[in-house]
Motif scaffolding. Structure first.
Motif, PDB file in Angstrom:
ATOM      1  N   GLN A  84       9.905  53.310  26.406  1.00  0.00           N
ATOM      2  CA  GLN A  84      10.916  53.568  27.420  1.00  0.00           C
ATOM      3  C   GLN A  84      12.195  52.860  26.992  1.00  0.00           C
ATOM      4  N   ALA A  85      13.313  53.578  27.026  1.00  0.00           N
ATOM      5  CA  ALA A  85      14.560  52.976  26.545  1.00  0.00           C
ATOM      6  C   ALA A  85      15.757  53.657  27.185  1.00  0.00           C
ATOM      7  N   SER A  86      16.667  52.871  27.678  1.00  0.00           N
ATOM      8  CA  SER A  86      17.915  53.390  28.211  1.00  0.00           C
ATOM      9  C   SER A  86      18.846  53.762  27.055  1.00  0.00           C
ATOM     10  N   PRO A  87      19.812  54.628  27.295  1.00  0.00           N
ATOM     11  CA  PRO A  87      20.784  54.938  26.250  1.00  0.00           C
ATOM     12  C   PRO A  87      21.462  53.695  25.686  1.00  0.00           C
ATOM     13  N   GLU A  88      21.820  52.771  26.552  1.00  0.00           N
ATOM     14  CA  GLU A  88      22.506  51.556  26.096  1.00  0.00           C
ATOM     15  C   GLU A  88      21.602  50.699  25.218  1.00  0.00           C
ATOM     16  N   ALA A  89      20.322  50.616  25.565  1.00  0.00           N
ATOM     17  CA  ALA A  89      19.391  49.826  24.761  1.00  0.00           C
ATOM     18  C   ALA A  89      19.193  50.436  23.379  1.00  0.00           C
ATOM     19  N   ILE A  90      19.167  51.764  23.309  1.00  0.00           N
ATOM     20  CA  ILE A  90      19.023  52.429  22.011  1.00  0.00           C
ATOM     21  C   ILE A  90      20.235  52.129  21.136  1.00  0.00           C
ATOM     22  N   LEU A 112      15.470  71.756  39.356  1.00  0.00           N
ATOM     23  CA  LEU A 112      14.833  71.626  38.049  1.00  0.00           C
ATOM     24  C   LEU A 112      14.977  70.182  37.603  1.00  0.00           C
ATOM     25  N   VAL A 113      13.912  69.621  37.025  1.00  0.00           N
ATOM     26  CA  VAL A 113      13.964  68.232  36.582  1.00  0.00           C
ATOM     27  C   VAL A 113      13.554  68.149  35.114  1.00  0.00           C
ATOM     28  N   LEU A 114      14.067  67.129  34.443  1.00  0.00           N
ATOM     29  CA  LEU A 114      13.653  66.772  33.085  1.00  0.00           C
ATOM     30  C   LEU A 114      12.663  65.629  33.207  1.00  0.00           C
ATOM     31  N   THR A 115      11.443  65.829  32.713  1.00  0.00           N
ATOM     32  CA  THR A 115      10.381  64.836  32.927  1.00  0.00           C
ATOM     33  C   THR A 115      10.328  63.765  31.848  1.00  0.00           C
ATOM     34  N   THR A 116      11.188  63.857  30.814  1.00  0.00           N
ATOM     35  CA  THR A 116      11.101  62.893  29.706  1.00  0.00           C
ATOM     36  C   THR A 116      12.362  62.047  29.553  1.00  0.00           C
ATOM     37  N   TYR A 117      13.260  62.092  30.537  1.00  0.00           N
ATOM     38  CA  TYR A 117      14.482  61.279  30.419  1.00  0.00           C
ATOM     39  C   TYR A 117      14.112  59.793  30.350  1.00  0.00           C
ATOM     40  N   GLY A 118      14.641  59.107  29.325  1.00  0.00           N
ATOM     41  CA  GLY A 118      14.418  57.674  29.182  1.00  0.00           C
ATOM     42  C   GLY A 118      13.163  57.295  28.449  1.00  0.00           C
ATOM     43  N   ARG A 145      10.476  48.906  17.986  1.00  0.00           N
ATOM     44  CA  ARG A 145      10.334  48.989  19.428  1.00  0.00           C
ATOM     45  C   ARG A 145      11.669  48.638  20.061  1.00  0.00           C
ATOM     46  N   ILE A 146      11.939  49.259  21.183  1.00  0.00           N
ATOM     47  CA  ILE A 146      13.198  49.051  21.895  1.00  0.00           C
ATOM     48  C   ILE A 146      12.946  48.130  23.082  1.00  0.00           C
ATOM     49  N   ALA A 147      13.729  47.063  23.182  1.00  0.00           N
ATOM     50  CA  ALA A 147      13.662  46.171  24.335  1.00  0.00           C
ATOM     51  C   ALA A 147      14.781  46.552  25.303  1.00  0.00           C
ATOM     52  N   TYR A 150      19.395  63.600  28.250  1.00  0.00           N
ATOM     53  CA  TYR A 150      19.115  62.275  27.672  1.00  0.00           C
ATOM     54  C   TYR A 150      19.860  62.111  26.356  1.00  0.00           C
ATOM     55  N   ALA A 151      19.820  63.123  25.495  1.00  0.00           N
ATOM     56  CA  ALA A 151      20.495  63.043  24.196  1.00  0.00           C
ATOM     57  C   ALA A 151      21.995  62.841  24.366  1.00  0.00           C
ATOM     58  N   ILE A 152      22.591  63.537  25.312  1.00  0.00           N
ATOM     59  CA  ILE A 152      24.030  63.394  25.548  1.00  0.00           C
ATOM     60  C   ILE A 152      24.365  61.977  25.996  1.00  0.00           C
ATOM     61  N   ASP A 153      23.580  61.424  26.900  1.00  0.00           N
ATOM     62  CA  ASP A 153      23.848  60.060  27.375  1.00  0.00           C
ATOM     63  C   ASP A 153      23.665  59.040  26.246  1.00  0.00           C
ATOM     64  N   VAL A 154      22.642  59.236  25.411  1.00  0.00           N
ATOM     65  CA  VAL A 154      22.451  58.335  24.271  1.00  0.00           C
ATOM     66  C   VAL A 154      23.619  58.472  23.297  1.00  0.00           C
ATOM     67  N   ALA A 155      24.060  59.699  23.046  1.00  0.00           N
ATOM     68  CA  ALA A 155      25.184  59.920  22.138  1.00  0.00           C
ATOM     69  C   ALA A 155      26.441  59.217  22.637  1.00  0.00           C
ATOM     70  N   ASP A 156      26.691  59.285  23.939  1.00  0.00           N
ATOM     71  CA  ASP A 156      27.871  58.615  24.500  1.00  0.00           C
ATOM     72  C   ASP A 156      27.765  57.102  24.344  1.00  0.00           C
TER      73      ASP A 156
END
Length: 359
Positions: free
Chosen positions: A111-117, A49-55, A356-358, A142-148
């Motif tokens: 498109q944005a990495s957790p660290e960039a957010i 199973l894959v998540l198609t919206t990560y990042g 916008r996220i760089a 994705y939400a968990i990684d952004v939260a961390d």
């Protein structure tokens, strides 16, 4: 066309008939190769199973924390908000239906990495990052990684959610969150089944879990829809359940419906309905009850439950008076108000700033 990253999803198992069952939420979607779940964003790809919206996100905005709505979590502060697309419910009244029902991956423009957010939120002076606009449960990885990433920089993570999630992922998801607003859409399973294609009990389980087994600060919102979930009896039963199961200190927000999506023939919620609901909930013993989507200073204000003094006076999303002591007490009687408060209120106000996220 946006290039979609296929991120390995969690919480699933194989069935004897060859299908894969998603175990994230009670929808329990059973998928053959190439099929998507009810949420649209979780898809079977081969034997996984894959998540198609990560990042990816459908957009980023800086909002006031009161818009989530959270009234007792650092009032007046700003929060970097974003969502993706899709939803694991199918609410006929959805106010964000263009995002939650979207099957167009091109809506994921950012498109944005957790660290960039997290880095952007710090640069913008935000106190928190919120997963909102659509339900973060469906993009939990994705939400968990952004939260961390946020916690690593001193930011808070906020989930705005319908609370429709299974036990195991619920435990992990909320272990990474600092605050949440849970949408309790009604207090009958008939409403949930017919209007949202889901069920009430898993949402009640989420609420009791948050209250009894976590330190997550959470508040509850109910959108009142005329003729569907706004009777005195239902509001009284809901308020009594909240009091008994969660206690008197969980803030409750009654929000006004406006005609949208598949319920355009239903009239908007009269302000009098919100005031009636607020009175029923307060008479039941809930200490902090708010009205939303209408201009109602009294219904926006945090009042001292003990002496009745106005402590945080709001006009829409603007704080016009803040009288809490640095430790969150009433200056008149010393009553301790439940929540998370700073020495002074933030001054972000009612603005909404797209960003916008760089990466």
């Amino acid at each position: 066309m946006t290039a979609v990253q296929l991120y390995p999803a969690r919480w699933w198992h194989r069935l004897d008939d060859g299908r894969i069952q998603c175990d994230l939420c009670p929808q329990a979607c059973r998928l053959r190769d190439g099929q998507r779940g009810a949420c649209f964003v979780r898809r079977r790809e081969g034997e996984q199973l894959v998540l198609t919206t990560y990042g990816y996100a459908s957009g980023f905005c800086v909002d006031p924390i009161e818009k989530k709505p959270l009234a007792h979590f650092y009032p007046g502060s700003s929060v970097l908000s974003f969502g993706t697309v899709g939803c694991n419910l199918a609410c006929k009244f959805c106010q964000n239906w263009d995002i939650s029902t979207s099957r167009d991956i091109e809506r994921l423009q950012d498109q944005a990495s957790p660290e960039a957010i997290a880095r952007t939120a710090v640069q913008l002076g935000c106190r928190s990052v919120a997963f909102t606009y659509n339900d973060p449960v469906i993009f939990a990885e994705y939400a968990i990684d952004v939260a961390d990433a946020c916690r690593a920089t001193g930011l808070n993570a906020v989930a705005v959610t319908a609370g429709y999630i299974n036990d195991e992922p619920r435990r992990e998801f909320y272990a990474h969150m600092d605050a949440a607003n849970v949408d309790l859409k009604a207090f009958t399973d008939d409403f949930y089944a017919k209007i949202t294609r889901s069920h009430l009990q898993p949402v009640l389980d989420t609420l009791t879990y948050l209250s009894g087994e976590t330190s997550v600060w959470f508040e509850v919102t109910t959108l009142l829809i005329p003729g569907h979930n706004d009777s005195d009896d239902e509001l009284r039963r809901m308020s009594e359940w909240l009091l008994t199961e969660l206690g008197p200190d969980v803030p409750l927000h009654f929000s006004a419906f406006h005609p949208d999506h598949h319920m355009r023939d239903v009239p908007p919620t009269p302000p009098a309905t919100l005031r009636r609901a607020r009175r029923i909930a307060m008479d039941a013993g809930l200490r902090y009850v708010y009205t939303g989507n209408v201009h109602d200073v009294a219904g926006d204000t945090t009042w001292c439950p003990d002496c009745g003094e106005p402590l945080v006076v709001r006009d829409w999303y603007r704080i016009i008076d803040y009288r809490l002591t640095p430790d969150g007490r009433c200056p008149e009687c010393g009553f301790a108000v439940a929540g998370h408060f700073a020495e002074s209120a933030g001054d972000f106000g009612p603005r909404r700033i797209p960003v916008r996220i760089a990466d």
